[in-house]
Design an enzyme around this catalytic site. Structure first.
Site, mmCIF file in Angstrom:
data_model
loop_
_atom_site.group_PDB
_atom_site.id
_atom_site.type_symbol
_atom_site.label_atom_id
_atom_site.label_comp_id
_atom_site.label_asym_id
_atom_site.label_seq_id
_atom_site.Cartn_x
_atom_site.Cartn_y
_atom_site.Cartn_z
ATOM 1 N N GLN A 85 -5.095 24.464 -12.919
ATOM 2 C CA GLN A 85 -4.063 25.046 -12.052
ATOM 3 C C GLN A 85 -4.493 26.439 -11.600
ATOM 4 O O GLN A 85 -4.900 27.268 -12.398
ATOM 5 C CB GLN A 85 -2.725 25.117 -12.809
ATOM 6 C CG GLN A 85 -1.566 25.638 -11.976
ATOM 7 C CD GLN A 85 -1.189 24.704 -10.822
ATOM 8 O OE1 GLN A 85 -1.251 23.480 -10.952
ATOM 9 N NE2 GLN A 85 -0.831 25.282 -9.689
ATOM 10 N N ASP A 105 -8.867 17.046 -8.091
ATOM 11 C CA ASP A 105 -8.120 18.015 -7.282
ATOM 12 C C ASP A 105 -9.006 18.564 -6.138
ATOM 13 O O ASP A 105 -8.541 19.340 -5.304
ATOM 14 C CB ASP A 105 -7.641 19.165 -8.186
ATOM 15 C CG ASP A 105 -6.451 19.917 -7.607
ATOM 16 O OD1 ASP A 105 -5.690 19.327 -6.805
ATOM 17 O OD2 ASP A 105 -6.269 21.102 -7.946
ATOM 18 N N LYS A 152 3.612 17.859 -11.994
ATOM 19 C CA LYS A 152 2.477 16.945 -11.840
ATOM 20 C C LYS A 152 2.375 16.010 -13.044
ATOM 21 O O LYS A 152 2.100 14.812 -12.899
ATOM 22 C CB LYS A 152 1.171 17.743 -11.663
ATOM 23 C CG LYS A 152 1.071 18.428 -10.293
ATOM 24 C CD LYS A 152 -0.055 19.457 -10.223
ATOM 25 C CE LYS A 152 -0.050 20.200 -8.889
ATOM 26 N NZ LYS A 152 -1.000 21.322 -8.829
#
Lengths: 279, 279
Positions: A98, A121, A54
């Site tokens: 994450q 996200d 990413k």
């Protein structure tokens, strides 16, 4: 009926290209690049690889990333404090925590420390409710990417029966809500669902988000259905038995190269959107 | 198979009785009664009646209510300010904003001015996400009441196919999420759904939340299904053609006297819970 593979690579490239142009425009206007903070707890190899990928994609699109690696033994309180600091830092535009985080951490508490305006996200309760109610907010990247993919291939969810297999807070549930917002009739299935194959056989659109390799069999697919495989399992295998399902489906996403690339593209796009909104 | 009517009156009375005892305990401990603020904009007769009934029930259960009637021409900004003031007022424990509000008002903005800890009617985005994710928070009162009713009648949603007809933010969507949290396989249907009767025929649990009198026909009901009629239309008529559906269903809520009483009971219960949480 013709079956077609439904890669997401071209769509992702288009989104990334437009995003890179907007990132450059942001830099021209403000003198700084959009910035994504990436937080990772521990050193799970798959998570480390994801975050690295990413960050590389960010760099290529003209987005800075600030990496915040935390040790495995980080407490919920420490993680919340670290995320909150990023939420309050005006030089950070988006925050990616994450997941999964180690089991001793309250993941929800950590997610909720992300300011809604930086939740690129799409993991906070606010973002979920916004997706559910059609209010302004960021989409969870995979469900958001799935919706763009459907649009890109001219699949109109309205009136169709969409069956979502999986009910996680960042994949199954938001995918269901986004499909519902597009006027699909939506069924959410999961591990307790009885006779899953016969329910999937009624689906015009199948979204597989279970995390089990080749879990969805070819003969579960109604002729002409659109099959979205949001799974990614070891050995580059999705949640759908692709070769089996291909002849039944009108469109089916490959793994890899289907949903995955659009997920990352959405993350970049939403980071730049967050940067503009904050400036 | 025996068909049974499924009134909610006994359950509601039980909840209200326990709530009144907790309200008295609260008063004993703090010297004040729990307080529900009721906000109404304009003078729609049905809304006026509803609010009056809710306030009467509060009074009988030992809950004070503070009534805030606002004129029809109230702006979004004025309503948001009024609701925010109640959110910040420590003597108010719960806030009920009667909906619908007049069309010129941004209802979502008004709802979001309710502090999550005072959202005893379960209308905020926070409450919706909390219901969806199994996080602490208040339930929307009608869906919350439906879940209690199912429990009271020994209906176990796990593994069952629940079909929810309607997708409003305070009824259909939260009902779907609460059923999903109880491990039902959930289908959400709405005005764009194709061949609704055949989908309803697959349901073990039907939740009708459309707001159209006798919309759901008797022959849509699978033999033995549990039918929850969350509708209330003019002339004391629900969303289900009760007489037609009764012989097919194993359990079916009447209108009135089914879901309605549990909705108000939940509102009272959650108000007292909010009072204790704030004290």
């Amino acid at each position: 009926m013709t079956s077609r593979s439904m890669p997401g690579t071209d769509l992702a490239a288009t989104i990334v290209k437009a995003t890179a142009e907007r990132a450059a425009e942001f830099e021209r206007l403000t003198g700084t690049k959009p910035c994504l903070a990436t937080v990772i707890v521990g050193d799970d190899p798959a998570s480390v690889t994801y975050v690295k990928m990413k960050r590389n994609r960010c760099a290529k699109a003209g987005i800075t990333s600030r990496h915040v690696p935390l040790p495995e033994e980080t407490t919920t309180e420490q993680l919340v404090a670290a995320v909150r600091e990023l939420s309050e830092d005006p030089s950070v535009h988006g925050i990616l925590l994450q997941h999964p985080v180690p089991a001793h951490i309250d993941e929800r508490a950590a997610f909720e420390a992300i300011a809604p305006g930086k939740d690129v996200d799409g993991v906070t309760m606010h973002s979920f409710a916004a997706m559910s109610f059609g209010e302004p907010g960021f989409a969870s990247c995979t469900p958001g990417g799935i919706m763009r993919l459907l649009e890109d291939y001219g699949v109109e969810p309205s009136g169709k029966h969409a069956v979502v297999i999986g009910r996680s807070p960042i994949l199954g549930k938001p995918a269901a809500m986004l499909l519902l917002a597009k006027d699909a009739t939506v069924t959410v299935c999961h591990s307790r669902t009885r006779d899953l194959p016969s329910i999937v056989r009624t689906a015009d659109i199948v979204v597989a988000a279970v995390g089990k390799p080749e879990f969805v069999k070819g003969d579960w697919i109604k002729p002409g259905a659109v099959v979205i495989d949001a799974g990614y399992n070891e050995g580059n295998v999705g949640d759908v038995a692709y070769a089996e399902a291909l002849p039944h489906a009108s469109l089916i996403t490959p793994v890899p190269g289907g949903v995955g690339p659009t997920t990352i593209a959405l993350l970049l796009e939403q980071t730049v959107t967050a940067a503009f909104a904050a400036s």
